[in-house]
Enzyme design. Structure first.
Site, PDB file in Angstrom:
ATOM      1  N   LYS A 386       0.834  -1.210   0.000  1.00  0.00           N
ATOM      2  CA  LYS A 386       0.000   0.000   0.000  1.00  0.00           C
ATOM      3  C   LYS A 386       0.866   1.257   0.000  1.00  0.00           C
ATOM      4  CE  LYS A 386      -1.738  -1.522   3.798  1.00  0.00           C
ATOM      5  NZ  LYS A 386      -2.469  -1.814   5.039  1.00  0.00           N
ATOM      6  N   THR A 420      -8.497   9.134   8.307  1.00  0.00           N
ATOM      7  CA  THR A 420      -7.889   7.946   7.694  1.00  0.00           C
ATOM      8  C   THR A 420      -7.677   6.825   8.714  1.00  0.00           C
ATOM      9  OG1 THR A 420      -5.700   8.859   8.091  1.00  0.00           O
ATOM     10  CG2 THR A 420      -6.655   9.257   5.899  1.00  0.00           C
ATOM     11  N   GLY A 422      -7.977   3.526  10.373  1.00  0.00           N
ATOM     12  CA  GLY A 422      -8.510   2.224   9.972  1.00  0.00           C
ATOM     13  C   GLY A 422      -8.535   1.956   8.475  1.00  0.00           C
ATOM     14  N   THR A 423      -7.828   2.772   7.676  1.00  0.00           N
ATOM     15  CA  THR A 423      -7.857   2.523   6.214  1.00  0.00           C
ATOM     16  C   THR A 423      -7.281   1.143   5.877  1.00  0.00           C
ATOM     17  OG1 THR A 423      -5.841   3.819   6.071  1.00  0.00           O
ATOM     18  CG2 THR A 423      -7.851   4.893   5.288  1.00  0.00           C
ATOM     19  N   GLY A 424      -6.183   0.789   6.551  1.00  0.00           N
ATOM     20  CA  GLY A 424      -5.542  -0.507   6.270  1.00  0.00           C
ATOM     21  C   GLY A 424      -6.474  -1.661   6.629  1.00  0.00           C
ATOM     22  N   CYS A 425      -7.099  -1.574   7.802  1.00  0.00           N
ATOM     23  CA  CYS A 425      -8.035  -2.639   8.242  1.00  0.00           C
ATOM     24  C   CYS A 425      -9.186  -2.742   7.252  1.00  0.00           C
ATOM     25  CB  CYS A 425      -8.638  -2.319   9.620  1.00  0.00           C
ATOM     26  SG  CYS A 425      -7.417  -2.040  10.893  1.00  0.00           S
TER      27      CYS A 425
HETATM   28  N1  LIG Z   1      -5.588  10.253   1.448  1.00  0.00           N
HETATM   29  C1  LIG Z   1      -5.856   9.125   0.797  1.00  0.00           C
HETATM   30  N2  LIG Z   1      -6.578   9.156  -0.352  1.00  0.00           N
HETATM   31  C2  LIG Z   1      -6.865   8.023  -1.023  1.00  0.00           C
HETATM   32  N3  LIG Z   1      -6.446   6.814  -0.617  1.00  0.00           N
HETATM   33  C3  LIG Z   1      -5.714   6.725   0.511  1.00  0.00           C
HETATM   34  C4  LIG Z   1      -5.375   7.871   1.270  1.00  0.00           C
HETATM   35  N4  LIG Z   1      -4.643   7.457   2.348  1.00  0.00           N
HETATM   36  C5  LIG Z   1      -4.542   6.130   2.276  1.00  0.00           C
HETATM   37  N5  LIG Z   1      -5.164   5.675   1.158  1.00  0.00           N
HETATM   38  C6  LIG Z   1      -5.309   4.287   0.753  1.00  0.00           C
HETATM   39  O1  LIG Z   1      -5.714   3.580   1.926  1.00  0.00           O
HETATM   40  C7  LIG Z   1      -5.175   2.267   1.950  1.00  0.00           C
HETATM   41  C8  LIG Z   1      -4.369   2.069   3.215  1.00  0.00           C
HETATM   42  O2  LIG Z   1      -3.232   2.808   3.065  1.00  0.00           O
HETATM   43  P1  LIG Z   1      -1.976   3.017   3.947  1.00  0.00           P
HETATM   44  O3  LIG Z   1      -2.159   4.327   4.631  1.00  0.00           O
HETATM   45  O4  LIG Z   1      -0.810   2.891   3.047  1.00  0.00           O
HETATM   46  O5  LIG Z   1      -2.004   1.803   4.957  1.00  0.00           O
HETATM   47  P2  LIG Z   1      -2.243   1.729   6.523  1.00  0.00           P
HETATM   48  O6  LIG Z   1      -3.623   2.238   6.790  1.00  0.00           O
HETATM   49  O7  LIG Z   1      -2.077   0.291   6.795  1.00  0.00           O
HETATM   50  O8  LIG Z   1      -1.167   2.582   7.120  1.00  0.00           O
HETATM   51  C9  LIG Z   1      -4.373   2.179   0.648  1.00  0.00           C
HETATM   52  O9  LIG Z   1      -5.185   1.639  -0.373  1.00  0.00           O
HETATM   53  C10 LIG Z   1      -4.026   3.603   0.339  1.00  0.00           C
HETATM   54  O10 LIG Z   1      -3.706   3.769  -1.016  1.00  0.00           O
HETATM   55  C1  LIG Z   2      -5.002  -2.072  13.215  1.00  0.00           C
HETATM   56  C2  LIG Z   2      -5.620  -1.937  14.492  1.00  0.00           C
HETATM   57  N1  LIG Z   2      -6.051  -3.027  15.118  1.00  0.00           N
HETATM   58  C3  LIG Z   2      -6.572  -2.746  16.252  1.00  0.00           C
HETATM   59  S1  LIG Z   2      -6.554  -1.148  16.581  1.00  0.00           S
HETATM   60  C4  LIG Z   2      -5.832  -0.757  15.170  1.00  0.00           C
HETATM   61  C5  LIG Z   2      -5.553   0.666  14.860  1.00  0.00           C
HETATM   62  C6  LIG Z   2      -4.929   0.940  13.557  1.00  0.00           C
HETATM   63  O1  LIG Z   2      -5.600   1.874  12.844  1.00  0.00           O
HETATM   64  P1  LIG Z   2      -4.795   3.067  12.176  1.00  0.00           P
HETATM   65  O2  LIG Z   2      -3.383   2.635  11.969  1.00  0.00           O
HETATM   66  O3  LIG Z   2      -5.477   3.293  10.874  1.00  0.00           O
HETATM   67  O4  LIG Z   2      -4.933   4.204  13.137  1.00  0.00           O
END
Ligand SMILES: Nc1ncnc2c1ncn2[C@@H]1O[C@H](COP(=O)(O)OP(=O)(O)O)[C@@H](O)[C@H]1O
Ligand SMILES: Cc1ncsc1CCOP(=O)(O)O
Length: 487
Positions: A386, A420, A422-425
């Protein structure tokens, strides 16, 4: 049965289902068409059907045969070949139709087709030559054929393959069409076009085949604020029409401003939860999120290796929350690499997680390629790296690579938002849902990325908490509810 009866009611037909030999004659006399579905085959059924076929013929009622599972067992093939001689229309999938003519040409494993409708073409031609009937082969492209006439219809939706009972409903609807149109070829053609168009329209309204049939399990950490962890996963599974289940691995105390502390759970409690789920309800997919320490990683990996061999496993190697707090102890990184990644279908690291797992950082798309390839070396079948953390880019690009050397960039313009959390989850739970519904890894990632992008966009101006707010998991459902209220 309910599904078929409801489908018939919906088009204005009046269904009656019976296997009672003493009422066959009365029911057949008042019916306008007969649908023989051999799904629930047994000795009594075969005997009663033989009787029903004679009665229906005497009353000159059109008969549609659905040879469910023909080719899967000897008895189903024999019974289908016997019944075909007395019916007006046969409506089956490609494998069933091929097996009706020649069981050496295909090997079916159950009721799902192992063949495309194109592969059934020559069997269809031979069958319509031999028996003076109409044959429908249902699939991505339906074939409707009678001696001298063949039509191909390519409407419908892939989602129709994800719903059980679609074939049975189709053959029964064809029988209903035969009740009002005497030309069985014409009736079959109209029924096929109508059913496929219904599927296309339904897809506009429902992005998923909501039912309890598809079960997704999240093995992850807690987020009482509702935007991430098992809470987010349950919301996403539900948004996709999957039945969600959870196993809790750790208890971070958090809200939108960050993680205040993290309670560890006794290892035994995690094992007990896993056993309770698997001894009762086998999930169709497992998503693994926060695992906190190496003992938990080992426990979960060993359990899944033993009990989830045939299930897709999505690993989101969660390490640090957006707020900067640790969700995985550094001592667990090696165990993640050695134990859980090798048993996964897909791993979905962000760039810092990619670096922690491979030692290689990335600040350009080219470098993301290098990291993704290095991640594949760890033994997963695919990687979705990602790019959300590549903030210099106006695009938020994720890279999907698979062991068979395919790759695809999934890209969306960067949405300006502070929400943003929880985007990864959310992304990994959406991929898990699509895999549970039977989609392949590429379609699953594409759909999940689109869902997440919309969930981010619709939450842009929402306010939950004082910090990093959640995305809108139900953006596509809440307007529907308000519309229903207005009606
Ligand atoms: N500002 C944003 N606009 C559009 N997509 C986003 C944005 N931030 C994150 N994403 C998307 O959200 C998902 C999770 O991204 P990322 O932030 O890299 O992972 P995590 O949440 O695990 O840290 C990916 O598909 C990323 O491309
Ligand atoms: C992944 C996860 N699992 C339990 S709490 C938590 C928080 C992570 O969310 P973010 O990294 O988007 O704040």
């Amino acid at each position: 049965m309910d599904f078929v009866a409801n489908a018939l009611l919906a088009i204005g037909a009046a269904p009656i289902m019976s296997e009672e030999k003493n009422e066959l004659e009365e029911f057949i006399s008042i019916s306008n068409s007969i649908n023989i579905n051999i799904g629930t085959l047994n000795d009594a059924f075969v005997e009663n059907t033989r009787r029903a076929l004679i009665i229906a013929k005497n009353f000159k009622k059109p008969i549609v045969l659905d040879p469910v599972g023909c080719g899967a067992t000897k008895i189903r093939t024999e019974v289908s070949r016997e019944f075909i001689r007395h019916v007006n229309v046969v409506c089956g999938n490609a494998s069933e139709i091929i097996s009706l003519y020649d069981d050496n040409k295909t090997k079916t494993l159950g009721v799902e087709s192992q063949n495309t409708t194109q592969e059934a073409e020559s069997s269809v031609n031979s069958l319509v030559e031999k028996h003076d009937i109409t044959i429908i082969v249902s699939g991505a492209t339906d074939i409707i054929a009678r001696k001298g006439y063949t039509r191909h219809l390519s409407f419908g939706s892939k989602l129709m393959e994800c719903i059980t009972g679609m074939g049975c409903a189709f053959s029964s609807i064809t029988a209903a069409f035969c009740a009002v149109e005497a030309d069985s070829f014409q009736a079959s053609l109209l029924s096929s076009a109508f059913y496929s168009l219904c599927g296309e329209q339904a897809v506009q309204k429902a992005s998923c085949p909501g039912s309890f049939k598809y079960k997704a399990l999240s093995i992850a950490g807690f987020d009482g604020s509702g935007g991430a962890g098992i809470q987010a996963d349950l919301k996403v599974f539900s948004a996709f029409g999957c039945y969600g289940m959870t196993v809790l691995t750790a208890l971070p105390v958090q809200n939108t401003t960050g993680v205040k502390k993290c309670y560890e759970l006794p290892l035994e409690s995690i094992k007990d939860q896993l056993e309770a789920i698997f001894e009762d309800t086998m999930p169709d997919v497992v998503k693994v999120g926060m695992l906190f320490n190496s003992k938990i990683v080992e426990l979960v990996a060993e359990f899944l290796l033993k009990y989830a061999v045939k299930i897709p496993i999505i690993v989101d190697p969660v390490m640090v929350a957006k707020s900067g707090n640790l969700l995985l102890l550094p001592e667990a990184i090696e165990t993640i690499k050695k134990k859980i990644i090798p048993i996964s279908t897909i791993v979905t690291p962000n760039l810092p997680e990619g670096k922690a797992l491979t030692g290689i950082g990335a600040s350009t798309k080219e470098e993301m390629f290098t990291v993704a390839r290095a991640l594949l070396e760890l033994g997963s079948r695919s990687i979705l790296l990602k790019g959300g953390h590549l903030e210099s880019s106006s695009e938020s690009c994720d890279l999907l690579v698979t062991v068979d050397n395919n790759h695809e960039w999934l890209s969306h313009h960067r949405i300006i938002t502070k929400n943003t959390h929880g985007t990864g989850c959310t992304l990994s739970a959406a991929i898990a849902s699509c895999l549970a519904l039977g989609l392949d890894i590429f379609d699953s990632c594409r759909i999940a990325k689109r869902y997440l992008s919309r969930a981010l966009k619709t939450a842009q101006h929402q306010h939950v908490g004082k910090g990093i707010g959640p995305v809108h998991h139900f953006y596509h459902l809440w307007p529907t509810l308000s519309k229903i209220k207005e009606e």
